[in-house]
Structure formats: C-alpha cells, structure tokens
Design a protein around this motif. Sequence first.
Motif, PDB file in Angstrom:
ATOM      1  N   ASP A 132       0.840  -1.188   0.000  1.00  0.00           N
ATOM      2  CA  ASP A 132       0.000   0.000   0.000  1.00  0.00           C
ATOM      3  C   ASP A 132       0.881   1.246   0.000  1.00  0.00           C
ATOM      4  N   ARG A 133       1.044   1.853  -1.154  1.00  0.00           N
ATOM      5  CA  ARG A 133       1.972   2.999  -1.247  1.00  0.00           C
ATOM      6  C   ARG A 133       1.343   4.300  -0.746  1.00  0.00           C
ATOM      7  N   HIS A 134       0.120   4.212  -0.227  1.00  0.00           N
ATOM      8  CA  HIS A 134      -0.466   5.357   0.480  1.00  0.00           C
ATOM      9  C   HIS A 134       0.463   5.758   1.626  1.00  0.00           C
ATOM     10  N   PHE A 135       1.085   4.769   2.254  1.00  0.00           N
ATOM     11  CA  PHE A 135       1.921   5.038   3.420  1.00  0.00           C
ATOM     12  C   PHE A 135       3.342   5.386   3.003  1.00  0.00           C
ATOM     13  N   TYR A 136       4.032   6.125   3.880  1.00  0.00           N
ATOM     14  CA  TYR A 136       5.431   6.481   3.619  1.00  0.00           C
ATOM     15  C   TYR A 136       6.333   5.244   3.706  1.00  0.00           C
ATOM     16  N   ARG A 162      11.720  11.723   8.994  1.00  0.00           N
ATOM     17  CA  ARG A 162      11.918  13.145   8.661  1.00  0.00           C
ATOM     18  C   ARG A 162      13.139  13.297   7.757  1.00  0.00           C
ATOM     19  N   GLN A 163      14.212  12.573   8.140  1.00  0.00           N
ATOM     20  CA  GLN A 163      15.445  12.697   7.343  1.00  0.00           C
ATOM     21  C   GLN A 163      15.266  12.067   5.962  1.00  0.00           C
ATOM     22  N   ARG A 164      14.718  10.869   5.962  1.00  0.00           N
ATOM     23  CA  ARG A 164      14.593  10.147   4.697  1.00  0.00           C
ATOM     24  C   ARG A 164      13.726  10.912   3.693  1.00  0.00           C
ATOM     25  N   HIS A 165      12.668  11.548   4.187  1.00  0.00           N
ATOM     26  CA  HIS A 165      11.740  12.219   3.274  1.00  0.00           C
ATOM     27  C   HIS A 165      11.949  13.735   3.225  1.00  0.00           C
ATOM     28  N   ARG A 285       0.998  12.430   2.176  1.00  0.00           N
ATOM     29  CA  ARG A 285       2.037  13.350   1.664  1.00  0.00           C
ATOM     30  C   ARG A 285       1.438  14.722   1.381  1.00  0.00           C
ATOM     31  N   GLU A 286       0.221  14.748   0.811  1.00  0.00           N
ATOM     32  CA  GLU A 286      -0.366  16.061   0.494  1.00  0.00           C
ATOM     33  C   GLU A 286      -0.763  16.798   1.771  1.00  0.00           C
ATOM     34  N   VAL A 287      -1.098  16.031   2.809  1.00  0.00           N
ATOM     35  CA  VAL A 287      -1.478  16.650   4.080  1.00  0.00           C
ATOM     36  C   VAL A 287      -0.228  17.243   4.749  1.00  0.00           C
ATOM     37  N   VAL A 288       0.834  16.449   4.798  1.00  0.00           N
ATOM     38  CA  VAL A 288       2.096  16.899   5.402  1.00  0.00           C
ATOM     39  C   VAL A 288       2.642  18.096   4.626  1.00  0.00           C
ATOM     40  N   LEU A 313       3.251  11.703   9.928  1.00  0.00           N
ATOM     41  CA  LEU A 313       4.474  11.032   9.477  1.00  0.00           C
ATOM     42  C   LEU A 313       4.994  10.104  10.583  1.00  0.00           C
ATOM     43  N   GLY A 314       4.766  10.484  11.830  1.00  0.00           N
ATOM     44  CA  GLY A 314       5.248   9.686  12.961  1.00  0.00           C
ATOM     45  C   GLY A 314       4.242   8.637  13.397  1.00  0.00           C
TER      46      GLY A 314
END
Length: 516
Positions: A132-136, A162-165, A285-288, A313-314
């Motif tokens: 499910d690529r909805h998730f990070y 946070r770092q990875r993205h 992603r669009e929310v963040v 994200l957390g």
Amino acid sequence: MTGLRTLVVVLGDQLDLDAAAFDGFDAAQDAVWMAEVAEESTHVWSGKQRTALFLAAMRHFAQALRGAGRPLHYKCLDDADNRGSLAAELHAAIQALKPQRLVMTAPGDWRVLQSLKAVAEEVGLALDIRDDRHFYTTVREFAAHAKGRKSLRLEYFYRELRQRHGVLMNNGKPAGGQWNFDADNRESFGREGPVGVPARASFAPDAITREVIALVNTRFAQHPGDLDSFAWPVTREDALSSLRVFIEQRLPLFGRFEDAMWPGEPWLYHSHLSAALNLKLLNPREVVQAAEVAYHAGRAPLQSVEGFIRQILGWREFVRGIYWTQMPGYLERNALDAQQTLPAWYWTGQTDIACLRDAITQTLQHGYAHHIQRLMVTGLFTLLLGVRPQEVHAWYLAVYVDAVEWVELPNTLGMSQYGDGGLMASKPYVATGKYIQRMGGPCAGCRYDPALREGERACPYTTLYWEFLMRHEALLQKNPRMALQVKNVARLSDAQRQAVTQRAEAIRRGEVGAGP
Ligand SMILES: Cc1cc2nc3c(=O)[nH]c(=O)nc-3n(C[C@H](O)[C@H](O)[C@H](O)COP(=O)(O)OP(=O)(O)OC[C@H]3O[C@@H](n4cnc5c(N)ncnc54)[C@H](O)[C@@H]3O)c2cc1C
Ligand code: SF4
C-alpha cells in the motif's frame, strides 16, 4: 462478462483511484469488485456514523470509478441476494465472472486479509497483494527498524522518516533546531474556555449520502449513535476542501491546544482528517506538504506544524508498523491481566461521571473524539478500572468514524491500555482526575471532586489511579519512569490503602458511575 483477466478487489477503506491495485489496469480486460456487507458492521457493534461514512464514501467512489471508465461490479447492502460477508460475496463474484487472477492493495485488517486469502485458495486463483503505497513506509522497512529492539519508540522512527523524506529539514538539521516541540504544546484554555473556535468543516449529505443514512437507520437501528449531525467528507473533493479549511483556520493553534479539552467543544483545533486519510480519500504526503507550506509561508508556527506532522508522518506510520509486525498475537495480549467487563453505559453515555458523559455523548453523536479524550478520558478510565483490552478494543473499533484495525488496535491495546506490556508505550498513561481538570475537563459541573481519593464524592479516576498503583506496585517498581508515582503510593498508610480499595470495589460493582 467472460474471459475476464483481472478482478481488482477494492475494500471500503481503499478509495484511491491511484492505488497500487490499479497499476496496469486495462478496462478492456479487467474489472473492479466492491461489496457492502453487513458483517463489517456487526463483527463489532459498529456505530451508525461509522457505517454511514464507509457506505457513503464507497458509493461515491463507485461513481468515480465509473466516471474513470473502469468496469465495476458493486454489491449494495440492500441487494436482495447480498450474502452478508466479504468472503461469500467474493466467492460468488469469482464463480460468476471467472477471472484469471485477483489483485488487491494490502488490506488494513488482518482478519479481512485472512478471509480473502482463504477464498482465493479455495477457488485456486492467484491473489496478487500489492504494497500500500499510500503510506510512507512499507511493513518490511518497519520490521527492519524494529529488528533487535525490545521496545519500540516513536521518536527514533520519526526522526528517521523526517530525514529520509526531507520533511521540515534544514541542511540536514531539523527546522528550528529541535525535533520535538511537545513541551510547548500542552496549554489548556484557562478559566474562560476556548474563544472563537472555527466551526467544523461540514458537508451537507447529497442524495447518495441521504439514501445511505436512511438505509443505516433502518438496517442498523439498534446500533450505537445517531446520524442527525452527519457531515463528514465522503468524496475526494470534499476531503481536499476539509484539508484546506484546516490549514487556514485551525493549524495555527493546533499545537498550543493539542492536549486541551473543553465540555461541549468536540472539534477545537484538531484537523478531523483521520477518517478521510484512513479511507484513502487523502494522501498523507499532500497533508504533510500542505502543513509544511503553511509554515514556510509564515501562516502557521513551527510548534503547530511539527506537532501535526509528527502525528501523521510519525504516529500513523508507527502504529501501522506495530500492527502488521505483531499480528495476530497482538490482539490477545493482556499484560496487566485486566479482566473487568466494559461498563454498559459506554454504549449510551448515561453516566454521572461528567467527563465520560461528555466524551461518550459526543462520540456517539459524531463518531469523533480528539486524541486526549480517547487517551485520557475514555481510555484512562478502562485502564484504571482494569477492563479486558479486547473489550475496550471492540468499543473503539465500533464507535469512531476513523476506526480501522491497523490504527485502532495499537492505539487502544498498546498506547492506551498497556496491554502489550510496554512494547509501544514506555509506561502506562495513568493520572488522577486532577489531570483531566487541568486540561479543561468538566470537573466544576461534576458531582465528584478530582482532589478526593476516598469517600462518596471522590473522583473515580483519582480513587482508581491510587488503586492501580497499589495493584501493580511490583510491576511498576521495575519501570524507572514510574519511580516517583510508586514512591508516593508506598507512603500510603494501611487505613488509606483499605479505604481506596473499598471505594474501587464499589466502582467495580457499578455502584458509582451509572445513571445520568
Ligand atoms: C484509544 C485510542 C484509539 C484510537 N483509535 C484510532 C482509530 O481508530 N483511527 C485513527 O485514525 N486514530 C485513532 N486514534 C488516534 C487519534 O486519537 C486519532 O487519529 C485522532 O484523534 C483523529 O482526530 P483528528 O483527525 O482530528 O486528529 P488530529 O489531532 O488533527 O491529528 C492529525 C492526524 O494525525 C493522525 N494521528 C494522530 N494521532 C495518531 C495516533 N495516535 N495514531 C495514528 N494516527 C494518529 C491522524 O491521521 C489524524 O487525523 C486513537 C487513539 C487512541 C488513544
Ligand atoms: S471530577 Fe473526576 S469524574 Fe468528574 S469530571 Fe473531573 S475528572 Fe471527571
């Protein structure tokens, strides 16, 4: 249709036209399958708001699929031949359509995954389950992070993401020089209460939603809650509009009042986006990104933006990792050996405990309560009372519009009830009624007194808090984060201990709390 190549299975919480299950979709050879079934509203006693939201969103998504030219086989709850379960419906669809294979995006519920796998096996069809690529993060990435750790803590995982993205990062350092602004995010409203809280973003039910509301009111008449106030977004367009409204009107004060509550104020500065996210009407992603843009444009302070992003994200990614790496055993965990049953008034709100009456009534009315109400009002009470985590889980899964097991179970059993013995939370979240009073609970209008531990007017939270510490003293002594609380309980005299125990027993016998 005969000679169908692929039947794409879409569940009620997978309402995303760009989901992985649609990769390579060819309308000439493939079709989509969706089904509304009673079992999803009865395996727990699903609240009317929750069922209505799922069905209304599914029916609107069916329209979107047809609009996108994707052939769809859709079974309605009120179709005469509805078989009542996903497994039975899928089985029948396979017999009728004879696809060469099944494809789906990984479901959010272990029980559903097992039952659909069993159908595929029974009919001898390949079932292609896609990440499910909805998730990070993928579950594999979370498992790699968790490997070799005895307990799992959000903070490390969140910083990695946070770092990875590259979220809220500044030349490899966290924006503002620190990762965490929790200490700034604990304000309450003070005596005068919240002033000028924006109205909730509401979406008047259209014809499709009104039909669903009528159906739910008839079919699930005895289920908890009511639908008078139903105003949730049920389409992607409405979900995007509710995101915009949050960013403009609520995000600036989200952080400051994140932990605050106030009687009769269900919405405060929270986003109310969890259901839209969990149904996949919104992408995290669009929310963040929307929150981050508001920060860079100077429209929201960092303490709010970081606090909000940390939740999505957390926490949201973290609890999903816990669920899928711990299931199915997680469902049965009960580290504190809690055996009490859930008070019947959790399903009606008819209690004289003012903070619980407030939180449960709004829950049944809207299918919503914010995090601190869930954790430190409804969840804290069952933890202190010693209710079986599985019963508490069934309640949370039933009553909230955003409840899907992958997110609900770790929050309930792990974070709130300490049922996993500390895998997820570093200590049980326990407090007296004074905490609820400080954060804005309705103690002034309550027949109990948060400062009292014993006697007729003792706040049930305060009594049960001390009794909890006494009951679990040996276990809690081993936890350095509980040292101070355990030290305080050691100071109680025998007579005080006895008075607390007697009052706690009366609460457990139901002599306290029942009745309006
Ligand atoms: C006992 C208990 C049960 C819960 N059950 C659910 C549930 O079934 N479904 C659900 O989505 N959340 C659940 N939560 C987490 C949280 O309470 C809700 O996500 C939040 O209250 C939803 O309201 P909001 O959208 O206004 O959130 P906001 O306060 O605006 O937070 C923003 C977003 O962050 C995410 N988020 C916040 N906290 C968490 C968390 N602890 N875990 C995962 N995501 C989080 C949500 O997507 C939420 O929309 C539960 C928490 C507790 C303590
Ligand atoms: S006194 Fe206790 S029971 Fe009453 S509202 Fe306050 S915390 Fe809740």
